[in-house]
Design a protein around this motif. Structure first.
Motif, PDB file in Angstrom:
ATOM      1  N   PHE A   1      18.554  -2.937  -0.952  1.00 57.65           N
ATOM      2  CA  PHE A   1      19.298  -1.944  -1.795  1.00 57.65           C
ATOM      3  C   PHE A   1      18.426  -1.407  -2.924  1.00 57.65           C
ATOM      4  O   PHE A   1      18.469  -0.303  -3.174  1.00 57.65           O
ATOM      5  CB  PHE A   1      20.619  -2.551  -1.956  1.00 57.65           C
ATOM      6  CG  PHE A   1      21.550  -1.412  -2.806  1.00 57.65           C
ATOM      7  CD1 PHE A   1      22.050  -0.513  -2.232  1.00 57.65           C
ATOM      8  CD2 PHE A   1      21.665  -1.640  -4.404  1.00 57.65           C
ATOM      9  CE1 PHE A   1      22.960   0.606  -2.871  1.00 57.65           C
ATOM     10  CE2 PHE A   1      22.328  -0.753  -5.036  1.00 57.65           C
ATOM     11  CZ  PHE A   1      22.926   0.292  -4.513  1.00 57.65           C
ATOM     12  N   TYR A   2      18.158  -2.365  -3.686  1.00 53.57           N
ATOM     13  CA  TYR A   2      17.405  -1.899  -5.144  1.00 53.57           C
ATOM     14  C   TYR A   2      16.190  -1.349  -4.869  1.00 53.57           C
ATOM     15  O   TYR A   2      15.668  -0.526  -5.363  1.00 53.57           O
ATOM     16  CB  TYR A   2      17.231  -3.012  -5.894  1.00 53.57           C
ATOM     17  CG  TYR A   2      18.749  -3.273  -6.609  1.00 53.57           C
ATOM     18  CD1 TYR A   2      19.021  -2.753  -7.746  1.00 53.57           C
ATOM     19  CD2 TYR A   2      19.721  -4.272  -6.162  1.00 53.57           C
ATOM     20  CE1 TYR A   2      20.315  -2.898  -8.608  1.00 53.57           C
ATOM     21  CE2 TYR A   2      20.736  -4.659  -6.934  1.00 53.57           C
ATOM     22  CZ  TYR A   2      21.219  -3.736  -7.930  1.00 53.57           C
ATOM     23  OH  TYR A   2      22.378  -4.179  -8.554  1.00 53.57           O
ATOM     24  N   VAL A   3      15.235  -1.953  -3.713  1.00 53.84           N
ATOM     25  CA  VAL A   3      13.942  -1.616  -3.492  1.00 53.84           C
ATOM     26  C   VAL A   3      14.127  -0.116  -3.175  1.00 53.84           C
ATOM     27  O   VAL A   3      13.330   0.692  -3.563  1.00 53.84           O
ATOM     28  CB  VAL A   3      13.241  -2.520  -2.707  1.00 53.84           C
ATOM     29  CG1 VAL A   3      12.046  -1.600  -2.080  1.00 53.84           C
ATOM     30  CG2 VAL A   3      12.810  -3.550  -3.156  1.00 53.84           C
ATOM     31  N   GLU A   4      15.107   0.244  -2.171  1.00 53.17           N
ATOM     32  CA  GLU A   4      15.245   1.753  -1.486  1.00 53.17           C
ATOM     33  C   GLU A   4      15.680   2.350  -2.851  1.00 53.17           C
ATOM     34  O   GLU A   4      15.013   3.724  -3.003  1.00 53.17           O
ATOM     35  CB  GLU A   4      16.252   1.648  -0.532  1.00 53.17           C
ATOM     36  CG  GLU A   4      15.631   1.494   0.768  1.00 53.17           C
ATOM     37  CD  GLU A   4      16.449   2.150   1.736  1.00 53.17           C
ATOM     38  OE1 GLU A   4      17.502   2.619   1.554  1.00 53.17           O
ATOM     39  OE2 GLU A   4      16.182   1.892   3.198  1.00 53.17           O
ATOM     40  N   ALA A   5      16.308   2.071  -3.587  1.00 53.75           N
ATOM     41  CA  ALA A   5      16.840   2.998  -4.648  1.00 53.75           C
ATOM     42  C   ALA A   5      15.712   3.432  -5.638  1.00 53.75           C
ATOM     43  O   ALA A   5      15.298   4.641  -6.099  1.00 53.75           O
ATOM     44  CB  ALA A   5      17.887   2.268  -5.559  1.00 53.75           C
ATOM     45  N   ILE A   6      14.854   2.432  -5.985  1.00 51.14           N
ATOM     46  CA  ILE A   6      13.725   2.692  -6.705  1.00 51.14           C
ATOM     47  C   ILE A   6      12.545   3.516  -6.019  1.00 51.14           C
ATOM     48  O   ILE A   6      11.865   4.603  -6.697  1.00 51.14           O
ATOM     49  CB  ILE A   6      13.126   1.009  -7.036  1.00 51.14           C
ATOM     50  CG1 ILE A   6      13.983   0.421  -7.893  1.00 51.14           C
ATOM     51  CG2 ILE A   6      11.614   1.288  -7.953  1.00 51.14           C
ATOM     52  CD1 ILE A   6      13.549  -0.965  -8.331  1.00 51.14           C
ATOM     53  N   CYS A   7      12.285   3.156  -4.893  1.00 53.66           N
ATOM     54  CA  CYS A   7      11.378   4.062  -4.183  1.00 53.66           C
ATOM     55  C   CYS A   7      11.688   5.267  -3.791  1.00 53.66           C
ATOM     56  O   CYS A   7      10.986   6.394  -3.954  1.00 53.66           O
ATOM     57  CB  CYS A   7      11.065   3.314  -2.764  1.00 53.66           C
ATOM     58  SG  CYS A   7      10.093   1.748  -2.876  1.00 53.66           S
ATOM     59  N   CYS A   8      13.082   5.533  -3.542  1.00 55.41           N
ATOM     60  CA  CYS A   8      13.674   6.947  -3.396  1.00 55.41           C
ATOM     61  C   CYS A   8      13.540   7.895  -4.778  1.00 55.41           C
ATOM     62  O   CYS A   8      13.309   8.948  -4.884  1.00 55.41           O
ATOM     63  CB  CYS A   8      15.186   7.064  -2.832  1.00 55.41           C
ATOM     64  SG  CYS A   8      15.020   6.539  -1.243  1.00 55.41           S
ATOM     65  N   ALA A   9      13.502   7.058  -5.882  1.00 53.82           N
ATOM     66  CA  ALA A   9      13.314   7.964  -7.168  1.00 53.82           C
ATOM     67  C   ALA A   9      11.967   8.152  -7.428  1.00 53.82           C
ATOM     68  O   ALA A   9      11.694   8.864  -8.416  1.00 53.82           O
ATOM     69  CB  ALA A   9      13.994   7.154  -8.115  1.00 53.82           C
ATOM     70  N   LYS A  10      11.189   7.199  -7.073  1.00 54.58           N
ATOM     71  CA  LYS A  10       9.656   7.249  -7.396  1.00 54.58           C
ATOM     72  C   LYS A  10       8.852   8.252  -6.463  1.00 54.58           C
ATOM     73  O   LYS A  10       7.911   8.872  -6.756  1.00 54.58           O
ATOM     74  CB  LYS A  10       9.159   6.013  -7.501  1.00 54.58           C
ATOM     75  CG  LYS A  10       9.565   5.224  -8.651  1.00 54.58           C
ATOM     76  CD  LYS A  10       9.321   5.792  -9.806  1.00 54.58           C
ATOM     77  CE  LYS A  10       9.825   4.733 -11.206  1.00 54.58           C
ATOM     78  NZ  LYS A  10       9.696   5.301 -12.383  1.00 54.58           N
ATOM     79  N   MET A  11       9.356   8.455  -5.164  1.00 52.70           N
ATOM     80  CA  MET A  11       8.870   9.327  -3.965  1.00 52.70           C
ATOM     81  C   MET A  11       9.730  10.046  -3.264  1.00 52.70           C
ATOM     82  O   MET A  11      10.809   9.514  -3.445  1.00 52.70           O
ATOM     83  CB  MET A  11       7.780   8.486  -3.293  1.00 52.70           C
ATOM     84  CG  MET A  11       8.271   7.238  -2.774  1.00 52.70           C
ATOM     85  SD  MET A  11       7.085   6.410  -1.594  1.00 52.70           S
ATOM     86  CE  MET A  11       7.942   5.207  -0.956  1.00 52.70           C
TER      87      MET A  11
END
Length: 519
Positions: free
Chosen positions: A282-292
């Protein structure tokens, strides 16, 4: 002005956003791939644990463990504005729907196994929304999206028809005393009522659960804005879900006999599942969607998840596996655990291709013909030609218009009537072939099925030949008939391969055929 419209932007007539290499994105892509691999590992571990733990108790432990960790790190009560009574009611409804979707997903896991569950249930919202847009709206996104939707449907059909799973062949026969509770009895009875094996019922259940999950995520975005962010909503949702499931777990513990000999031996597996499936992803997807971009995140995540699932399905060995199997089954009982078949390999390939296509950004606004540039450097287009001639159509509307054109002419109408008659008898042959275990009837039924597909492609090719020539296809669509014949040949080669493999298997191990029913 020259710097703004320099040659690197307009070179070759290519338009759109210029891709700037950014090495910093690599770390997020690697992090996303690691999280997907760990999630696949957690789903395989979940399948082993669900053999001895009731699905409701399993979901309760996941929700409670996630809530404890997120309350410590996220601090949803001390950060943000105070939650009103009306918002708590919305949170309660949100948690109930979340529990229902989790219940359907993990019950499908017990029916289909971890590999098929990952292929069917773990698709990004971007992919499913693009698929539904192609099928049910007029703005499907063009031919590429239609091709991706076709690949997705073919992948599901491969799991339903060509997945030679030994557990799939066993019909839903569940004597009293086998079920752990009234819930599992109801779900198994509902699948048995359809007259299909548990495996096929699980495939249908997972597809329906996937659509519900995407709709649930779409509806929860508004609530996340009211609550104060998606992370705070996720932490509170896990807490409320654990509270909702607590009475049910207490009743189950009091009324059913537990198969677990020692809960302490499951602490480490549960901790690994909570970390990899519930929190890290959940947290990795949130970070990756914000960065790319979200489509790129969905594309890389799907490829990493599906490939890791295939590898784990082939080499899955865990120290607890034998212990868990001996706890759930008699030692002398030997059974296959959702083996890796040719059908599921073909399905995985089609799922990877469909996810890559459906998650790619649509190129809307770039249709038409580039006619030049203005004095300021702005590209100029002509949208009056082919861009307006071929607009996207929804699949039901396209089928309706095609049937109308087919029924207008006498020859195509007669072919369509013969197609319906041939298709009806095809299903009769397939039904009796499966019932009596006759390879001759099954192979002839599939031969007739591909004859029907040849008629469908022939009718469609006849329709396309009537389309007017365009600037791109200046000679019209006459060669579509040749392509349809080529595709029919490929279909016959595929079914011949499957019949040949089944024939070799039956020569080595002849099956029993019900000759009375066959006659």
């Amino acid at each position: 002005m020259e710097d703004k419209y320099s040659s690197n932007v307009l070179s070759g007539g290519k338009l759109g956003m210029v891709e700037v290499p950014d090495s910093r994105l690599t770390r997020y892509i690697v992090l996303l791939i690691i999280s997907k691999v760990l999630k696949a590992l957690g789903i395989f571990e979940s399948y082993d644990i669900l053999k001895v733990v009731h699905v409701v108790q399993f979901i309760f432990v996941l929700k409670l463990g996630s809530a404890v960790i997120l309350l410590f790190f996220q601090k949803p009560f001390s950060s943000g504005k105070v939650i009103s009574k009306r918002q708590w009611i919305k949170l309660l409804k949100h948690a109930v729907f979340s529990c229902v979707i989790s219940l359907l997903g993990f019950f499908g896991l017990t029916l289909c196994g971890p590999l098929r569950t990952l292929l069917l249930f773990e698709h990004s919202d971007v992919v499913v929304i693009a698929l539904l847009g192609v099928l049910f709206t007029n703005s499907g996104g063009g031919p590429s999206k239609t091709r991706g939707a076709a690949f997705f449907i073919i992948a599901v059909i491969c799991l339903l028809l060509f997945d030679n799973d030994d557990l799939m062949a066993k019909m839903a026969e569940h004597p009293e005393g086998h079920h752990d509770s009234a819930l599992t009895h109801f779900l198994y009875t509902a699948i048995a009522f359809l007259g299909v094996a548990d495996h096929k019922g699980g495939v249908v259940l997972l597809v329906a659960s996937l659509c519900l999950k995407v709709g649930f995520h779409t509806a929860s975005r508004k609530l996340s804005v009211e609550i104060g962010g998606a992370k705070r909503l996720y932490a509170l949702d896990n807490l409320v879900s654990a509270v909702v499931l607590l009475p049910w777990v207490i009743v189950l513990s009091a009324t059913t006999e537990s198969k677990v000999e020692s809960w302490s031996s499951l602490v480490l597996p549960f901790g690994m599942i909570i970390f990899s499936v519930m929190i890290l992803e959940f947290y990795v997807e949130a970070i990756c969607c914000a960065k790319m971009e979200t489509p790129r995140c969905a594309r890389y995540g799907a490829i990493a998840l599906f490939l890791s699932a295939l590898l784990l399905a082939n080499f899955w060995t865990h120290p607890l596996t034998d212990q868990l199997r001996s706890m759930s089954k008699p030692p002398q009982q030997v059974s296959t655990e959702h083996v890796l078949s040719g059908g599921v390999l073909v399905s995985a390939i089609f799922f990877i291709m469909s996810s890559s296509i459906l998650s790619s950004p649509s190129k809307k606004g770039q249709k038409g013909t580039l006619v030049g540039y203005s004095p300021e450097g702005t590209p100029l287009y002509n949208f009056m030609g082919d861009a307006l001639q071929h607009t996207s159509q929804s699949l039901p509307r396209f089928i309706k218009d095609s049937l109308k054109q087919i029924l207008e002419e006498y020859d195509s109408r007669q072919i369509f009537y013969f197609l319906c008659l041939n298709l009806a008898f095809t299903f009769v042959e397939l039904f009796y072939g499966v019932w009596t275990n006759s390879l001759g009837l099954i192979s002839d039924g599939f031969h007739m099925l591909f004859d029907c597909s040849a008629l469908v492609l022939g009718l469609f090719a006849a329709l396309m030949t009537r389309w007017k020539a365009t600037r791109i296809f200046s000679y019209g669509y006459g060669r579509v008939e040749i392509l349809s014949g080529f595709i029919n040949g490929l279909f016959l080669m595929v079914i011949a391969f499957f019949v040949f493999m089944e024939s070799v298997t039956r020569l080595l191990d002849p099956p029993n055929i019900n000759t009375d029913m066959l006659t």
